[in-house]
Design an enzyme around this catalytic site. Structure first.
Site, PDB file in Angstrom:
ATOM      1  N   SER A  96       0.817  -1.202   0.000  1.00  0.00           N
ATOM      2  CA  SER A  96       0.000   0.000   0.000  1.00  0.00           C
ATOM      3  C   SER A  96       0.864   1.271   0.000  1.00  0.00           C
ATOM      4  O   SER A  96       1.583   1.530  -0.949  1.00  0.00           O
ATOM      5  CB  SER A  96      -0.957  -0.036   1.192  1.00  0.00           C
ATOM      6  OG  SER A  96      -1.921   0.984   1.115  1.00  0.00           O
ATOM      7  N   ASP A 236      -1.921   6.439  -3.303  1.00  0.00           N
ATOM      8  CA  ASP A 236      -0.739   5.735  -2.823  1.00  0.00           C
ATOM      9  C   ASP A 236      -0.372   4.645  -3.826  1.00  0.00           C
ATOM     10  O   ASP A 236      -0.910   4.599  -4.939  1.00  0.00           O
ATOM     11  CB  ASP A 236      -0.961   5.165  -1.428  1.00  0.00           C
ATOM     12  CG  ASP A 236      -2.115   4.161  -1.382  1.00  0.00           C
ATOM     13  OD1 ASP A 236      -2.927   4.149  -2.328  1.00  0.00           O
ATOM     14  OD2 ASP A 236      -2.205   3.397  -0.408  1.00  0.00           O
ATOM     15  N   ASP A 238      -0.876   1.424  -4.235  1.00  0.00           N
ATOM     16  CA  ASP A 238      -1.850   0.467  -4.768  1.00  0.00           C
ATOM     17  C   ASP A 238      -3.216   1.088  -5.000  1.00  0.00           C
ATOM     18  O   ASP A 238      -4.161   0.400  -5.359  1.00  0.00           O
ATOM     19  CB  ASP A 238      -1.975  -0.741  -3.843  1.00  0.00           C
ATOM     20  CG  ASP A 238      -2.599  -0.386  -2.492  1.00  0.00           C
ATOM     21  OD1 ASP A 238      -2.443   0.765  -2.049  1.00  0.00           O
ATOM     22  OD2 ASP A 238      -3.236  -1.265  -1.882  1.00  0.00           O
ATOM     23  N   ASP A 240      -5.523   2.230  -3.064  1.00  0.00           N
ATOM     24  CA  ASP A 240      -6.669   2.066  -2.179  1.00  0.00           C
ATOM     25  C   ASP A 240      -6.925   3.353  -1.406  1.00  0.00           C
ATOM     26  O   ASP A 240      -8.021   3.548  -0.868  1.00  0.00           O
ATOM     27  CB  ASP A 240      -6.498   0.872  -1.232  1.00  0.00           C
ATOM     28  CG  ASP A 240      -5.347   1.019  -0.248  1.00  0.00           C
ATOM     29  OD1 ASP A 240      -4.464   1.856  -0.469  1.00  0.00           O
ATOM     30  OD2 ASP A 240      -5.326   0.258   0.745  1.00  0.00           O
TER      31      ASP A 240
END
Length: 443
Positions: A96, A236, A238, A240
């Site tokens: 992440s 960020d 990834d 999410d």
């Protein structure tokens, strides 16, 4: 690893080559295959993601589970694809917002919800016992690539919002060298004029650190301020998470953005789920529309668990994870970007929405400790002996009436996070000092 240290607040996440190895990824695949016939996998751009995904897929196939490989993909794309592929689970290989030397495994249910606590416990039991059931040579799983997942994600986002192309704002999107290209695609489809920053996927994160904080998004703020853009969006690694910048280049604090979303999507009798470290301004914003805030433990996993309830219409974390349960139970940064664009397009603008909110001073710090478990046990004892209104849902939260403070252990590091808030600077400073003194005595 100790048993309870496999899963933190957001899946399994460790430093590569230390806590996280190909061996662990292999065993997670083997353990997961016990309850699954088909698993969707994908990864963010981190260099370690390639061999970790390969090891994970090998463990799944070795124990008879078919693997649907999305390749490079955002975490919300992986989470959504579990249902789209008729699979039993999904795994995003990602750390992440953490630095590039970290990676992790985040597991998803067909509903789009992350693995909950009972599912994590069951998987952990198998990992500890190494209770794997290997398939016969002619019954191993097949691994196949699945192109088009990002495009399907984009279509789902566009279908979930209502933006008149004539009113679509101009947006600068800082992808942070991550996997969030679906955000750009969706905004363009909605009619936005889009300029990108740090758009080349590179898991070393050369453009800026992956976490979209105010300090890390200075270039985005400067670019928005110098342009005619109506707002900025930051993701960020990834995707999410999603954070925002106003048209004049001001970074929007996570609590304020949570309040904007909460008040826009909740009405009389509704509830919004958010963690125990959420600002009072969210409570006040919801009270104005007859809605209510319900606290959860910190971590989007726990927000999603609460968002399953019928009375919860939205869930979020000030760190930038936003959950729209009518669409999906995973934090979906590209969807959140489109939802924010929808609000701005339909008016009022982001600046005006923020101006309508109260602003309370909040203090946050992270303190290194030698043994966070022992320290927090001493903190709990001392706090329970000193204060009346104590909530031990996640760490220790003390309500002082006109202020509150929280002492909470990090889910992944030997740290304790200290948060305090009040309605004046002087009171916030005093309560913050009080909280730190409690930690000093226990450390």
């Amino acid at each position: 690893m100790e048993r309870r240290e496999y899963f933190g607040t957001s899946g399994i996440r460790e430093r590569v080559g230390d806590g996280l190895t190909a061996d662990l990824a292999l065993n997670v695949g083997r353990a997961l295959a016990a309850d699954a016939e088909t698993v969707v996998v994908g990864r963010d751009p981190r260099p370690s993601g390639t061999f970790l995904l390969d090891a994970l897929a090998a463990g799944l196939a070795e124990c008879g589970c078919d693997v649907v490989d999305l390749g490079p993909a955002s975490t919300p794309t992986v989470a959504r694809s579990v249902a789209w592929e008729g699979a039993d689970a999904g795994v995003a290989v990602t750390a992440s917002h953490n630095p590039p030397e970290y990676n992790g495994l985040k597991l998803w249910q067909p509903s789009g919800q992350a693995f909950d606590s009972p599912m994590q416990d069951a998987l952990t039991d198998r990992l500890v016992a190494e209770a794997f059931e290997y398939a016969d040579w002619d019954a191993t799983g097949a691994r196949r690539d699945r192109p088009g997942a990002r495009e399907r994600h984009v279509d789902a986002i566009v279908d979930a919002v209502d933006v008149d192309p004539d009113d679509a704002p101009t947006v600068v999107v800082d992808l942070g060298n991550g996997a969030g290209a679906a955000s750009v695609d969706a905004l363009i489809e909605l009619g936005c004029a889009v300029e990108t920053l740090n758009a080349n996927p590179d898991g070393r994160f050369p453009g800026r650190p992956s976490e979209p904080t105010a300090a890390n998004c200075e270039s985005l703020c400067d670019l928005v301020a110098a342009s005619d853009a109506d707002l900025g969006i930051a993701h960020d690694g990834d995707a999410d998470r999603m954070m925002a910048v106003t048209g004049d280049g001001a970074f929007v604090a996570g609590d304020a953005l949570l309040a904007v979303f909460a008040r826009s999507f909740a009405g009389d009798g509704d509830r919004v789920a958010a963690p125990v470290d959420t600002s009072l301004l969210v409570d006040d914003a919801l009270a104005e529309v007859g809605a209510e805030l319900v606290h959860t433990r910190v971590g989007d996993v726990y927000v999603a668990e609460r968002a399953v309830a019928d009375d919860v219409v939205f869930g979020g974390e000030p760190s930038g994870a936003w959950i729209f349960p009518e669409e999906t139970l995973c934090p979906d940064g590209p969807l959140a970007a489109a939802k924010l664009v929808e609000l701005v397009a339909n008016g009022p603008g982001l600046d005006d929405r923020l101006a309508a909110l109260e602003s309370y001073p909040i203090r946050r710090d992270t303190r290194a400790v030698a043994d966070k478990t022992a320290v927090m046990e001493r903190v709990r004892r001392a706090v329970s002996e000193t204060y009346d209104d104590v909530d031990a849902l996640d760490g220790v939260r003390v309500d002082l009436g006109d202020a509150w403070f929280l002492l909470r252990p990090s889910g992944t590091e030997p740290m304790v996070r200290v948060t305090a808030e009040a309605r004046s600077d002087e009171r916030a400073d005093a309560v913050f000092a009080e909280a730190n003194a409690m930690l000093d005595d226990a450390a």
